[in-house]
Design a protein around this motif. Structure first.
Motif, PDB file in Angstrom:
ATOM      1  N   THR A 190      52.558  66.260  14.971  1.00 56.34           N
ATOM      2  CA  THR A 190      51.479  67.134  14.514  1.00 56.34           C
ATOM      3  C   THR A 190      51.123  66.836  13.059  1.00 56.34           C
ATOM      4  OG1 THR A 190      53.065  68.832  13.906  1.00 56.34           O
ATOM      5  CG2 THR A 190      52.087  68.990  16.103  1.00 56.34           C
ATOM      6  N   ALA A 191      51.728  65.799  12.504  1.00 57.69           N
ATOM      7  CA  ALA A 191      51.433  65.427  11.118  1.00 57.69           C
ATOM      8  C   ALA A 191      49.998  64.920  11.026  1.00 57.69           C
ATOM      9  CB  ALA A 191      52.391  64.341  10.654  1.00 57.69           C
ATOM     10  N   PRO A 192      49.348  65.153   9.876  1.00 58.93           N
ATOM     11  CA  PRO A 192      47.986  64.648   9.699  1.00 58.93           C
ATOM     12  C   PRO A 192      47.948  63.129   9.810  1.00 58.93           C
ATOM     13  CG  PRO A 192      48.651  66.038   7.839  1.00 58.93           C
ATOM     14  CD  PRO A 192      49.853  65.829   8.703  1.00 58.93           C
ATOM     15  N   SER A 193      46.869  62.596  10.308  1.00 58.59           N
ATOM     16  CA  SER A 193      46.727  61.145  10.381  1.00 58.59           C
ATOM     17  C   SER A 193      46.614  60.583   8.968  1.00 58.59           C
ATOM     18  CB  SER A 193      45.489  60.773  11.194  1.00 58.59           C
ATOM     19  OG  SER A 193      44.323  61.108  10.477  1.00 58.59           O
ATOM     20  N   ALA A 194      46.822  59.282   8.857  1.00 54.03           N
ATOM     21  CA  ALA A 194      46.767  58.628   7.543  1.00 54.03           C
ATOM     22  C   ALA A 194      45.414  58.845   6.873  1.00 54.03           C
ATOM     23  CB  ALA A 194      47.065  57.147   7.677  1.00 54.03           C
ATOM     24  N   GLN A 195      44.342  58.914   7.658  1.00 55.21           N
ATOM     25  CA  GLN A 195      43.012  59.105   7.085  1.00 55.21           C
ATOM     26  C   GLN A 195      42.856  60.503   6.470  1.00 55.21           C
ATOM     27  OE1 GLN A 195      43.569  58.057  10.211  1.00 55.21           O
ATOM     28  NE2 GLN A 195      42.780  55.982  10.283  1.00 55.21           N
ATOM     29  N   GLN A 196      43.653  61.472   6.942  1.00 56.38           N
ATOM     30  CA  GLN A 196      43.572  62.831   6.417  1.00 56.38           C
ATOM     31  C   GLN A 196      44.488  63.046   5.216  1.00 56.38           C
ATOM     32  OE1 GLN A 196      44.665  64.558  10.195  1.00 56.38           O
ATOM     33  NE2 GLN A 196      42.640  65.458  10.406  1.00 56.38           N
ATOM     34  N   GLN A 197      45.350  62.094   4.961  1.00 56.34           N
ATOM     35  CA  GLN A 197      46.286  62.206   3.850  1.00 56.34           C
ATOM     36  C   GLN A 197      45.704  61.541   2.608  1.00 56.34           C
ATOM     37  OE1 GLN A 197      50.074  60.613   5.011  1.00 56.34           O
ATOM     38  NE2 GLN A 197      50.021  61.655   6.977  1.00 56.34           N
TER      39      GLN A 197
END
Length: 77
Positions: free
Chosen positions: A6-13
């Motif tokens: 459920t971790a944010p994708s790399a694009q959202q980080q």
């Protein structure tokens, strides 16, 4: 077995991952971490100060804490 995260994708980080440990001698020690995308032209010092200021806004008692550890790395493998 398939696992999901459920971790944010790399694009959202943020573009960088940071870790900071703060200490109020004899009272408290806290390690915090997160991601950050610095503005164009920002220096490592700029990011350090911005993160420490943000921490102080959220936890005013940590404004004068000693920085025991700070790491800022690109958020990619």
């Amino acid at each position: 077995m398939t696992s999901q995260t459920t971790a944010p994708s790399a694009q959202q980080q943020g573009s960088h991952h940071w870790v900071m440990t703060l200490e109020l001698p004899g009272r408290a020690m806290n390690t915090l971490y997160g991601t950050w995308t610095p503005p164009e032209g920002a220096t490592r010092h700029d990011v350090f100060m911005a993160i420490k200021t943000d921490i102080g806004r959220e936890a005013p008692e940590m404004t004068r804490a000693n920085v025991v550890f700070f790491s800022l790395e690109p958020n990619q493998l």
